[in-house]
Design an enzyme around this catalytic site. Structure first.
Site, PDB file in Angstrom:
ATOM      1  N   GLU A 273       0.820  -1.362  -0.025  1.00  0.00           N
ATOM      2  CA  GLU A 273       0.225  -0.089   0.152  1.00  0.00           C
ATOM      3  C   GLU A 273       0.828   1.342  -0.078  1.00  0.00           C
ATOM      4  OE1 GLU A 273      -2.150  -0.419   3.462  1.00  0.00           O
ATOM      5  OE2 GLU A 273      -3.467  -2.079   3.133  1.00  0.00           O
ATOM      6  N   ARG A 311       1.509  20.450   5.841  1.00  0.00           N
ATOM      7  CA  ARG A 311       2.785  19.347   6.410  1.00  0.00           C
ATOM      8  C   ARG A 311       3.685  20.274   7.618  1.00  0.00           C
ATOM      9  NH1 ARG A 311       5.915  16.391   4.458  1.00  0.00           N
ATOM     10  NH2 ARG A 311       5.481  14.613   5.916  1.00  0.00           N
ATOM     11  N   CYS A 341      -4.281  33.587   9.006  1.00  0.00           N
ATOM     12  CA  CYS A 341      -4.235  34.497  10.232  1.00  0.00           C
ATOM     13  C   CYS A 341      -3.604  33.627  11.548  1.00  0.00           C
ATOM     14  CB  CYS A 341      -5.398  35.185  10.690  1.00  0.00           C
ATOM     15  SG  CYS A 341      -5.810  36.292   9.293  1.00  0.00           S
TER      16      CYS A 341
HETATM   17  N1  LLP Z   1      -1.699   2.058   4.291  1.00  0.00           N
HETATM   18  C1  LLP Z   1      -2.431   2.307   5.554  1.00  0.00           C
HETATM   19  C2  LLP Z   1      -3.145   1.412   6.481  1.00  0.00           C
HETATM   20  C3  LLP Z   1      -2.151   3.755   5.941  1.00  0.00           C
HETATM   21  O1  LLP Z   1      -2.526   4.139   7.232  1.00  0.00           O
HETATM   22  C4  LLP Z   1      -1.296   4.674   5.241  1.00  0.00           C
HETATM   23  C5  LLP Z   1      -0.941   5.838   5.773  1.00  0.00           C
HETATM   24  C6  LLP Z   1      -0.735   4.062   4.124  1.00  0.00           C
HETATM   25  C7  LLP Z   1      -0.928   2.778   3.682  1.00  0.00           C
HETATM   26  C8  LLP Z   1       0.436   4.744   3.055  1.00  0.00           C
HETATM   27  O2  LLP Z   1       1.546   5.091   3.990  1.00  0.00           O
HETATM   28  P1  LLP Z   1       2.682   5.864   2.901  1.00  0.00           P
HETATM   29  O3  LLP Z   1       3.223   4.751   1.829  1.00  0.00           O
HETATM   30  O4  LLP Z   1       2.291   6.927   2.238  1.00  0.00           O
HETATM   31  O5  LLP Z   1       3.668   6.213   3.933  1.00  0.00           O
HETATM   32  N2  LLP Z   1      -0.241  12.686   6.693  1.00  0.00           N
HETATM   33  C9  LLP Z   1       0.978  12.276   6.988  1.00  0.00           C
HETATM   34  C10 LLP Z   1       1.246  10.846   6.503  1.00  0.00           C
HETATM   35  C11 LLP Z   1      -0.001  10.017   7.195  1.00  0.00           C
HETATM   36  C12 LLP Z   1       0.021   8.415   6.766  1.00  0.00           C
HETATM   37  C13 LLP Z   1      -1.156   7.804   7.111  1.00  0.00           C
HETATM   38  N3  LLP Z   1      -1.255   6.672   6.772  1.00  0.00           N
HETATM   39  C14 LLP Z   1       1.959  13.020   6.441  1.00  0.00           C
HETATM   40  O6  LLP Z   1       1.957  14.003   5.644  1.00  0.00           O
HETATM   41  O7  LLP Z   1       3.221  12.794   6.535  1.00  0.00           O
END
Ligand code: LLP
Length: 420
Positions: A273, A311, A341
């Protein structure tokens, strides 16, 4: 690597000058490179080519239907976490047989729609959720395909807000309790056990936590087998990090090698994923300098704020910011701030920045993942446009919102009168 490169001191995305897009669509906007997205997907997916697997792009990182379609066209599936993401994936034409549904708080209505759509599996995160799935599936007269997300209690060594695989995090079923839950599920008439899933966090820059959690999950799968519960799918989640500022995350090939080595002779279809690693460096947020001002500190005030890219404010995340024209000029330390703001509204703090003037364009790099998808209308700011570059053409894949979109669905009850 990505396709944002300077040619004669002007930033290009593939064969399009970033300034030409700004001219056409206004600022701010998110800009993605189809070539980078395609190359990143291929690098990741091909790293697992020798074993049965599905690369299910994590929609939450960048949920535009054009991006979901791009990955689906390359053979990918989608990892969703809400009914809204399911709707997006279906609209984008993603094969439902390649959709996996994660998340701690699925509603009965969302579960029903997912089952109607014929998705590959629901990744179940609690016993209560399992009971709801059993009830919904019984009502529909079918068997719900499920895997259980186990929490392996492994430290992913990343930012606390995006760590998910520690026992203290809200995610998954503690690995010590999981056998009992599987046994209960195996006796439920409308549940079909397909697999085990696990996701320990995001922006991981080491391979070791992935391997450690896989080792624990493998041990657990052996226990399941001893109890006569076989699985066909193993979902390892996402989490592979990218370089924002000098990090050295493993390459997809290194990640895949370590995973495959630890998998050994375990035979099942691997579900992956990835989100950030596919889209992070394939996107930039382009913004225009509105004003500069100097007092105790130097501020570069731009037209993109924390509502457009959360972020930096939320995680203190670092994004390189570069001038779209003439990047190599004299620098001065400045804060790059938005129009919101709040003092927390910044894109960079105390950063050596090229000495830019009002009206110049800046590119906030590595913003493809969790950029637009986390943006909001805070301060009543219409959400920005998203643009996809393909060679020497660009396509607006999401129009800039208007003031009308801002108040869509709002109404003033009669008792409040007519106003001025
Ligand atoms: N699978 C599940 C169950 C997840 O919760 C997530 C991310 C992913 C896959 C994908 O993860 P990645 O490969 O993108 O690391 N908003 C935060 C990141 C939150 C990630 C949440 N879950 C940021 O801007 O760093």
């Amino acid at each position: 690597m990505h396709d944002f490169q300077y040619k004669n001191d002007t930033l290009y995305c593939e064969d399009i000058a970033v300034s030409a897009v700004a001219e056409a669509v206004g600022t701010p906007f998110y800009l993605y490179s189809a070539a980078t997205l395609t190359r990143h997907f291929a690098a990741f997916d091909q790293a697992f080519a020798d074993i049965p697997h599905i690369t299910c792009f994590a929609a939450k990182s960048c949920a535009n239907i054009a991006i979901l379609r791009l990955f689906a066209g390359l053979g990918g599936g989608t990892d969703i976490v809400s009914g809204g993401e399911l709707f997006r994936a279906r609209t984008a034409g993603v094969d439902p047989g390649k959709i996996v549904y994660s998340g701690v708080g699925k509603t009965a209505a969302e579960i029903r729609t997912a089952l109607e759509s014929g998705i590959l599996m629901l990744n179940v995160e609690s016993e209560q959720e399992l009971a709801v799935i059993q009830t919904v599936a019984a009502g529909m007269g079918l068997k719900a395909p499920v895997s259980f997300r186990v929490n392996p209690d492994v430290d992913p060594k990343t930012h606390a807000y995006i760590s998910t695989g520690l026992a203290k995090n809200k995610f998954g079923i503690p690995i010590g309790d999981a056998l009992r839950v599987y046994l209960a599920a195996s006796k439920m008439a409308n549940i079909a056990i397909k697999g085990v899933s696990c996701h320990i966090g995001s922006q991981l820059t080491l391979v070791s936590p992935f391997v450690e959690s896989l080792a624990k999950v493998k041990g657990f799968i052996a226990h399941l087998a001893e109890q006569g519960i076989g699985i066909t799918h193993l979902d390892l989640g996402g989490g592979l990090g990218i370089r924002y500022n000098g990090e050295e995350p493993p390459l997809p090939s290194e990640y895949a090698r370590a995973i495959k080595q630890e998998l050994g002779s375990l035979h099942c279809t691997l579900i992956l994923e990835p989100g950030r690693v596919l889209v992070g460096n394939a996107g930039a947020l382009v913004t225009r300098v509105l004003y500069t001002k100097e007092g105790l500190k130097k501020f570069i005030i731009v037209d993109a704020g924390m509502n457009d890219l959360a972020r930096p404010s939320l995680y203190d995340a670092f994004h390189h910011i570069q001038a779209v024209e003439r990047p190599n000029r004299e620098q001065a330390v400045a804060d790059v701030v938005g129009p919101i703001c709040e003092t927390g509204d910044f894109l960079a703090r105390e950063r050596p920045m090229p000495k830019v003037e009002a009206d110049e364009l800046l590119a906030v790099m590595s913003a493809g993942a969790y950029g637009f998808s986390m943006s909001s209308n805070y301060n009543s700011r219409p959400r920005v446009a998203e643009v996809l570059v393909h060679g020497d053409a660009f396509h607006v894949i999401r129009a800039r919102e208007t003031y009308e979109t801002l108040i869509q669905g709002e109404s003033i009850p009669e008792f409040l009168g007519k106003g001025a």
